[in-house]
Structure formats: structure tokens, C-alpha cells
Motif scaffolding. Sequence first.
Motif, PDB file in Angstrom:
ATOM      1  N   GLY A 122       0.808  -1.212   0.000  1.00  0.00           N
ATOM      2  CA  GLY A 122       0.000   0.000   0.000  1.00  0.00           C
ATOM      3  C   GLY A 122       0.838   1.257   0.000  1.00  0.00           C
ATOM      4  N   GLN A 123       1.917   1.255   0.783  1.00  0.00           N
ATOM      5  CA  GLN A 123       2.792   2.422   0.825  1.00  0.00           C
ATOM      6  C   GLN A 123       3.437   2.670  -0.543  1.00  0.00           C
ATOM      7  OE1 GLN A 123       5.356   1.226   3.996  1.00  0.00           O
ATOM      8  NE2 GLN A 123       3.870   1.739   5.603  1.00  0.00           N
ATOM      9  N   GLN A 124       3.817   1.590  -1.208  1.00  0.00           N
ATOM     10  CA  GLN A 124       4.439   1.740  -2.517  1.00  0.00           C
ATOM     11  C   GLN A 124       3.450   2.303  -3.536  1.00  0.00           C
ATOM     12  OE1 GLN A 124       7.662   1.495  -3.228  1.00  0.00           O
ATOM     13  NE2 GLN A 124       7.053   2.311  -5.224  1.00  0.00           N
ATOM     14  N   GLN A 125       2.176   1.886  -3.442  1.00  0.00           N
ATOM     15  CA  GLN A 125       1.158   2.432  -4.328  1.00  0.00           C
ATOM     16  C   GLN A 125       1.026   3.941  -4.147  1.00  0.00           C
ATOM     17  OE1 GLN A 125      -2.273  -0.095  -3.300  1.00  0.00           O
ATOM     18  NE2 GLN A 125      -2.352  -0.708  -5.442  1.00  0.00           N
ATOM     19  N   VAL A 126       1.002   4.373  -2.886  1.00  0.00           N
ATOM     20  CA  VAL A 126       0.856   5.804  -2.602  1.00  0.00           C
ATOM     21  C   VAL A 126       2.090   6.567  -3.073  1.00  0.00           C
ATOM     22  CG1 VAL A 126       0.603   7.529  -0.770  1.00  0.00           C
ATOM     23  CG2 VAL A 126      -0.704   5.398  -0.669  1.00  0.00           C
ATOM     24  N   ILE A 127       3.269   6.039  -2.756  1.00  0.00           N
ATOM     25  CA  ILE A 127       4.512   6.722  -3.132  1.00  0.00           C
ATOM     26  C   ILE A 127       4.623   6.886  -4.647  1.00  0.00           C
ATOM     27  CG2 ILE A 127       7.031   6.462  -3.192  1.00  0.00           C
ATOM     28  CD1 ILE A 127       6.777   5.114  -0.410  1.00  0.00           C
ATOM     29  N   SER A 128       4.301   5.803  -5.376  1.00  0.00           N
ATOM     30  CA  SER A 128       4.434   5.858  -6.830  1.00  0.00           C
ATOM     31  C   SER A 128       3.493   6.877  -7.451  1.00  0.00           C
ATOM     32  CB  SER A 128       4.182   4.480  -7.437  1.00  0.00           C
ATOM     33  OG  SER A 128       2.843   4.064  -7.218  1.00  0.00           O
ATOM     34  N   ALA A 129       2.350   7.135  -6.800  1.00  0.00           N
ATOM     35  CA  ALA A 129       1.408   8.137  -7.306  1.00  0.00           C
ATOM     36  C   ALA A 129       1.813   9.537  -6.877  1.00  0.00           C
ATOM     37  CB  ALA A 129      -0.004   7.820  -6.831  1.00  0.00           C
ATOM     38  N   LEU A 130       2.184   9.703  -5.589  1.00  0.00           N
ATOM     39  CA  LEU A 130       2.489  11.039  -5.075  1.00  0.00           C
ATOM     40  C   LEU A 130       3.743  11.634  -5.699  1.00  0.00           C
ATOM     41  CD1 LEU A 130       1.695  10.836  -1.245  1.00  0.00           C
ATOM     42  CD2 LEU A 130       0.309  11.807  -3.077  1.00  0.00           C
ATOM     43  N   LYS A 131       4.689  10.800  -6.094  1.00  0.00           N
ATOM     44  CA  LYS A 131       5.920  11.354  -6.658  1.00  0.00           C
ATOM     45  C   LYS A 131       5.673  12.039  -8.007  1.00  0.00           C
ATOM     46  CE  LYS A 131       7.579   7.122  -8.952  1.00  0.00           C
ATOM     47  NZ  LYS A 131       8.637   6.075  -8.932  1.00  0.00           N
ATOM     48  N   ARG A 132       4.487  11.847  -8.547  1.00  0.00           N
ATOM     49  CA  ARG A 132       4.118  12.520  -9.800  1.00  0.00           C
ATOM     50  C   ARG A 132       3.441  13.860  -9.543  1.00  0.00           C
ATOM     51  NH1 ARG A 132       4.293   7.180 -10.470  1.00  0.00           N
ATOM     52  NH2 ARG A 132       4.951   6.344 -12.497  1.00  0.00           N
ATOM     53  N   GLN A 137       0.258  19.831  -4.298  1.00  0.00           N
ATOM     54  CA  GLN A 137      -0.751  18.881  -4.776  1.00  0.00           C
ATOM     55  C   GLN A 137      -0.864  17.680  -3.836  1.00  0.00           C
ATOM     56  OE1 GLN A 137       0.979  18.342  -8.686  1.00  0.00           O
ATOM     57  NE2 GLN A 137      -0.712  19.445  -9.676  1.00  0.00           N
ATOM     58  N   GLN A 138       0.267  17.225  -3.324  1.00  0.00           N
ATOM     59  CA  GLN A 138       0.257  16.096  -2.389  1.00  0.00           C
ATOM     60  C   GLN A 138      -0.573  16.416  -1.146  1.00  0.00           C
ATOM     61  OE1 GLN A 138       4.394  15.276  -1.628  1.00  0.00           O
ATOM     62  NE2 GLN A 138       4.803  14.583  -3.723  1.00  0.00           N
ATOM     63  N   SER A 139      -0.390  17.628  -0.619  1.00  0.00           N
ATOM     64  CA  SER A 139      -1.158  18.045   0.565  1.00  0.00           C
ATOM     65  C   SER A 139      -2.645  18.140   0.240  1.00  0.00           C
ATOM     66  CB  SER A 139      -0.644  19.387   1.086  1.00  0.00           C
ATOM     67  OG  SER A 139       0.673  19.276   1.538  1.00  0.00           O
ATOM     68  N   LEU A 140      -2.963  18.675  -0.924  1.00  0.00           N
ATOM     69  CA  LEU A 140      -4.364  18.787  -1.327  1.00  0.00           C
ATOM     70  C   LEU A 140      -5.011  17.412  -1.454  1.00  0.00           C
ATOM     71  CD1 LEU A 140      -4.183  21.628  -4.019  1.00  0.00           C
ATOM     72  CD2 LEU A 140      -5.304  21.736  -1.782  1.00  0.00           C
ATOM     73  N   VAL A 141      -4.271  16.445  -1.988  1.00  0.00           N
ATOM     74  CA  VAL A 141      -4.799  15.082  -2.122  1.00  0.00           C
ATOM     75  C   VAL A 141      -5.112  14.501  -0.746  1.00  0.00           C
ATOM     76  CG1 VAL A 141      -4.197  12.715  -2.735  1.00  0.00           C
ATOM     77  CG2 VAL A 141      -3.756  14.563  -4.347  1.00  0.00           C
ATOM     78  N   ALA A 142      -4.167  14.630   0.186  1.00  0.00           N
ATOM     79  CA  ALA A 142      -4.357  14.064   1.523  1.00  0.00           C
ATOM     80  C   ALA A 142      -5.547  14.705   2.224  1.00  0.00           C
ATOM     81  CB  ALA A 142      -3.089  14.243   2.350  1.00  0.00           C
ATOM     82  N   GLN A 143      -5.631  16.036   2.151  1.00  0.00           N
ATOM     83  CA  GLN A 143      -6.730  16.733   2.813  1.00  0.00           C
ATOM     84  C   GLN A 143      -8.071  16.405   2.160  1.00  0.00           C
ATOM     85  OE1 GLN A 143      -5.773  20.899   2.784  1.00  0.00           O
ATOM     86  NE2 GLN A 143      -4.123  20.697   4.290  1.00  0.00           N
TER      87      GLN A 143
END
Length: 327
Positions: A122-132, A137-143
Motif C-alpha cells: 500500500g505504501q508503494q502504491q501511494v509513493i508511486s502516485a504522489l511522486k508525480r 498537490q500532495q497536501s491537497l490530495v491528503a486533505q
Amino acid sequence: MLQLVMQVLSKMSINPSLIEEIRAASRTMVRELGFMKPTLAGTRYSPSAVHALLEIDMHGAMPAAQLVQALGLEKSSVSRMAGKLIEAGEIEETAALDDGRFKQLALTAQGKRTIAEIHAHGQQQVISALKRLNPEQQSLVAQGMGFYAGALKQRHLQSDETSGNTIEIHTGYRPGLVGRIAQMHADFYSRHWDFGQFFESKVAAGAAEFMGRLHQPVNQIWSAIQNGRIVGSIAIDGQDLGSNEAHLRWFILDDGCRGTGVGRQLLANAIAFCDEHNFSATQLWTFKGLDAARRLYESFGFELTWEDTGSQWGYPVTEQRFTRKPT
């Protein structure tokens, strides 16, 4: 139907195009995260089984009834799934710390390794998406995902209320209450503590005798009602202990409503009644090993004041008394 939806959206000032964007994003996430596949998170298990392992890991150990509530699945479905996970060596039934007859589901060593792999996947799925995405944008996605997930949960709770699944608290006697009190006690304690006919008969006889004294102002009983069915109870007996002390009795919940907060509602009603009548103390007797109930009692000011092991209920057990005094 579409016209009605559009009218509702107009009144709520929600842009229809925004709805479609969110729905499209949700469908994409379902596909990309693998929920359309028969297995999930790189395991050989179904999505529901993976989430069961995650819930058990989060709680350390939990009874099957609590897992039913957490997953929102039928009791029979969770029972079958748990059986398969036990057979696969991922989880096991363990004894509660204070009493070996109270069973909970816990991860085995193999299950802990599987959970570690699930988290890594699961962590790898999130990392691979967030690095793009850039940091903003990463903060907006989490919120945004947090807000949306919370809104979905609230929608689900409100849906239960409007569909008649809400649980209401009823004061006083109602038909079938004595029988349901005895049945809920017998079901729970036979399954977890091996209590039998003697225990059920004692509960039924005591509850029946108490109902004949409900006209006394120091006695009261409350029941939790869901779809017309009694799913919980609690009583305050202000007579049997004497010395102006209240006896909290028959606090029990049906398996399906544990973890919903209804137990706290019932206990809050009972405590308010005790405070209103200015009892010098409120006493309750329970069995060692019921840790979730103990935490609830202590949150209302009860303290352990006595314990002893005996067989008065037809089976050796450590009985405890908790006492609450007015503040």
C-alpha cells in the motif's frame, strides 16, 4: 430521476460537473488500486479478508462481533472469512489477558508477516502516485481524501437512521424484555464463558422479579430498540442493596450493536438516573476479562473495589465489583 437529482443539486449549490469528476476519479481509483481483482494488495486474499487483517492488526486483538461492525458485513460472512483465515494460519483465536474463556481474534506470526507485506504494498502504491505530484498537490490530495472519506462515513450513518436501522433508547418495561435479557446473557456467556442453564435461569428469575418492582421510583430499566427488536438493556435497582446504594444490573448488548456507542448511551441514562436520585454509591458486579466493558465503566467514574473467584454462577469465574460514588 435525473431531473430530481439535478433539482436537489441546485438547491445544495453543488456543481453537477463536480459530481461526475468525483465519480470518474472514484472509478479510476477502484481499478488502479486493484479492487476489481479477486485478490488485493499482492496477497491471495479477497479485499474483505485483507481489510479484516488490517482491522485486527490495528486493534491488536478483537472479538468477532467487533469485526462485524468494523467491516459492515453480515455476521455469517465474517464468520466464514475468519474461519478461512484461521485455516490459512493468518489469525487465531486467543484468550483475553484476564480470562482464558473470553475469545478474541489475533494475528499469528504468519499474519504479522502478511500485514507487513500489505502495508509495504500500500505504501508503494501511494509513493508511486504522489511522486508525480508537487508538494502542494500532495497536501491537497491528503486533505481532500480525508474530507471526502469522512463525508462518506457520515452519509452512511445518516442512511442507517433514515432506513430504520437507528437504535433508540426506551425507558421502562416493554413486552418481551425479560426474555430478551435472559437470551442475550445466555447467548454471550455460553459462547465466551461456557455458562449454561443455571446462569440463564438465574438471570431470567432476577429480571422477572425486578419487573414487579418497577413502580418504585428508585428502580428503572432501559432497553435499546432497533427495528422493533430489543438489542440491549441496563437497569438500576435502588432497593436490593440497601444503604441508599444503587445496583446496576443486566447491562448487555446484542452482538450486532457492540461498538456502535449504544452501550455508552444506555450507561449514560443509568448514571443520570443515579445522580438524580442522589444514591450514596452505585455498585455493579461483572466478570474479570471483559476489558472493553471495564474501560467503559471506568470512563464513567467506576473503580474496582473487590474481586474473588467462586462458582456461584455454575462455573468457576473471577467476579469483580466496581463502585462509583457521586463527585
